[in-house]
Scaffold this active site. Structure first.
Site, PDB file in Angstrom:
ATOM      1  CE1 TYR A 262      -3.493   2.760   0.729  1.00 30.48           C
ATOM      2  CE2 TYR A 262      -1.849   3.528   2.303  1.00 30.48           C
ATOM      3  CZ  TYR A 262      -2.999   3.745   1.573  1.00 30.48           C
ATOM      4  OH  TYR A 262      -3.645   4.947   1.667  1.00 30.48           O
ATOM      5  CG  ASP A 297      -8.929  -2.315   1.107  1.00 29.44           C
ATOM      6  OD1 ASP A 297      -8.193  -3.099   1.745  1.00 29.44           O
ATOM      7  OD2 ASP A 297      -8.989  -1.090   1.326  1.00 29.44           O
ATOM      8  CE  LYS A 369      -8.487  -3.883   4.865  1.00 33.21           C
ATOM      9  NZ  LYS A 369      -7.597  -2.759   4.547  1.00 33.21           N
TER      10      LYS A 369
END
Length: 518
Positions: A262, A297, A369
């Site tokens: 990320y 995500d 998650k």
């Protein structure tokens, strides 16, 4: 047995490919350290506080070591060596360096074994402190219990830690199980951790050890009031990734966003720097009982959620292997994925359901998650509330673990307390009314849902085979994830990377991998 008709020999093959990619990364990591890893060692040895210019003492010590050309020997060796010669504690050594009264380059050099022996009492003291925090969390869970999964996860982001406390306690009373204190914009790019309680921030609140302590105390208080343990989340990412993990371990945080990929893709942090930082931060999180969250995500906010679904599974498989190497059990892996398909896509709900079920079947023990729709939230609060409701249906159907609740006002403003109330009400209504739907309904053989899951797995295997050849760093430079390319030597923080010298040791890694985890 797979509801999706997945071929688990193919899943194991995919895992073996991911393991090869992760082993290649670990071989790179084992030979190197960073300035943030060394500052983390200082913090774990008990060094804390700031000087008159508000510079953190761990930064002062590591900057001093770097200026003297001693970085390759590492902070642990140099502080241990100084203890032998001076009899000072690590904190006293840091204060002396800060005042210009001690120069580590002018101290008689002892053996690596003697230096390690000298710091051992400080290492053992911190290991015990973290073990005690694990025991305390276990006592709360036994005494108060916890909400059922999917845990209801909401964010607070006022910029003022004392206002965050009010909002977090209100959310817990409304039904939230997990509170995340969003960091202020840009903190991930600071190469130091601010000190003390803070009352100003933009889009979030500074992550400091004192702010962690304040929020932990507040959530323990409201947990006693509502009769369930409330988990606390922060962000071990950015240039201070392992330092944040260490502070979280000391203050009993429960969940950490903790994903180098990320930071590379969305914060332009140098990939070499943050991959090295990630290993130590995950060792700390694993030992502390902290659940990590990964950031796959986010890939679907820049790439198409239908076309690039296989990149999410691929990244989850690699992150799983990197986490295992850092001593994180599957039960602490909050691997990420999201409900981000274009709502205008015909049968989009079926595809979302297929992908969420696929992730659940491939990672059966992980508290996954699952992230809500954000990319196609338009400000139409009525449609947004329906999108969130569909997301909630998929979540309870496929038994997700940690669910960030969607907000009907997404794309308008940071959530009000009333927004959170409506989102929690939405989720609780659906979770209760559809509690066992996943146990009751099977999928049509070779139907849309089964075929979609099998297709995503096949595409993931093809990508992993390519990545084994290229390696993770080259793959990232080619834009494999999120359609974002990052150069291997680009981004922020590369100047903080160095190769370990002969005297180098990190006394916490083996201790944390091998010590008892109460």
């Amino acid at each position: 047995m797979s509801k999706l008709g997945l071929d688990f020999k193919k899943v194991e093959y995919a895992r073996s490919l991911a393991r090869k990619i992760a082993e290649d990364v670990q071989n790179f990591v084992d030979k190197r350290s960073t300035v943030s890893v060394e500052r983390t060692i200082c913090r774990l040895l008990g060094i804390d506080g700031i000087d008159e210019y508000e510079v953190p003492l761990p930064n002062i010590v590591v900057d001093h070591i770097k200026e003297k050309g001693l970085l390759q020997q590492g902070a642990a060796f140099l502080i241990g060596n100084a203890i032998i010669e001076t009899g000072f504690t690590p904190q006293e050594i840091a204060e002396k360096i800060s005042k210009g009264e001690l120069d580590l380059s002018r101290i008689k050099v002892h053996s690596k074994e003697k230096a390690n022996e000298a710091i051992l009492p400080f290492v053992d003291s911190m290991i015990k402190r973290i073990q005690d925090n694990r025991r305390k969390r276990n006592e709360y869970l036994e005494k108060l219990g916890e909400g059922p999964q999917p845990y209801l996860y909401v964010i607070v982001a006022t910029g003022n830690i004392y206002e965050d406390v009010i909002q977090a306690q209100a959310a817990a009373r409304q039904g939230a199980d997990i509170i995340a204190v969003i960091r202020t914009t840009g903190q991930s790019l600071l190469d130091f951790v601010p000190y003390g309680p803070t009352t100003e921030g933009f889009g979030g609140t500074m992550a400091t050890q004192e702010n962690f302590r304040i929020m932990r105390k507040a959530l323990d208080e409201v947990g006693e009031e509502v009769g369930r343990y409330i988990r606390l989340v922060n962000y071990a990412s950015g240039l201070c990734m392992p330092e944040i993990s260490a502070m979280g371990a000391m203050e009993r945080l429960d969940v950490m966003l903790n994903d180098a990929l990320y930071g590379i893709l969305f914060r332009d942090i140098n990939m070499q720097r943050t991959i090295i930082d990630q290993y130590f931060s995950r060792v700390i999180n694993g030992f502390s009982g902290i659940i990590i969250n990964t950031g796959e995500d986010n890939y679907l906010t820049t790439a198409d959620a239908y076309e690039e679904a296989h990149t999410v599974l691929t990244s989850d498989l690699i992150n799983e292997q990197l986490a295992l190497m850092a001593g994180i059990p599957e039960e602490q892996m909050g691997l990420g994925h999201a409900f981000e398909m274009n709502p205008d896509l015909t049968n989009g709900f079926l595809y979302e359901l297929a992908q969420a079920q696929m992730i659940r079947e491939i990672f059966p023990k992980a508290p996954l998650k699952y992230m809500p729709p954000t990319k196609y939230m338009t400000g139409n609060i009525f449609k947004g509330h329906v999108q969130d409701a569909l997301f909630n249906v998929v979540s309870i159907w496929t038994k997700q673990g940690i669910q960030l609740l969607g907000m009907l006002t997404e794309a308008i403003h940071t959530p009000f307390m009333s927004d959170r109330y409506l989102s929690i009400e939405n989720a609780r209504y659906i979770f209760n009314n559809m509690k066992n739907i996943g146990d009751e309904i099977e999928f049509k053989k070779d139907g849309i849902i089964q075929k979609r899951a099998q297709q995503v797995l096949d595409e993931s295997v093809q990508l992993l085979e390519k990545m084994v050849h290229d390696g993770l760093f080259v793959s990232l430079s080619k834009g494999t994830f999120a359609n974002i390319k990052r150069p291997i030597d680009g981004g922020k923080g590369l100047d903080g990377v160095f190769e370990k010298g002969d005297n180098y040791f990190n006394p916490f890694i083996n201790k944390m991998l091998e010590a008892e985890r109460p």
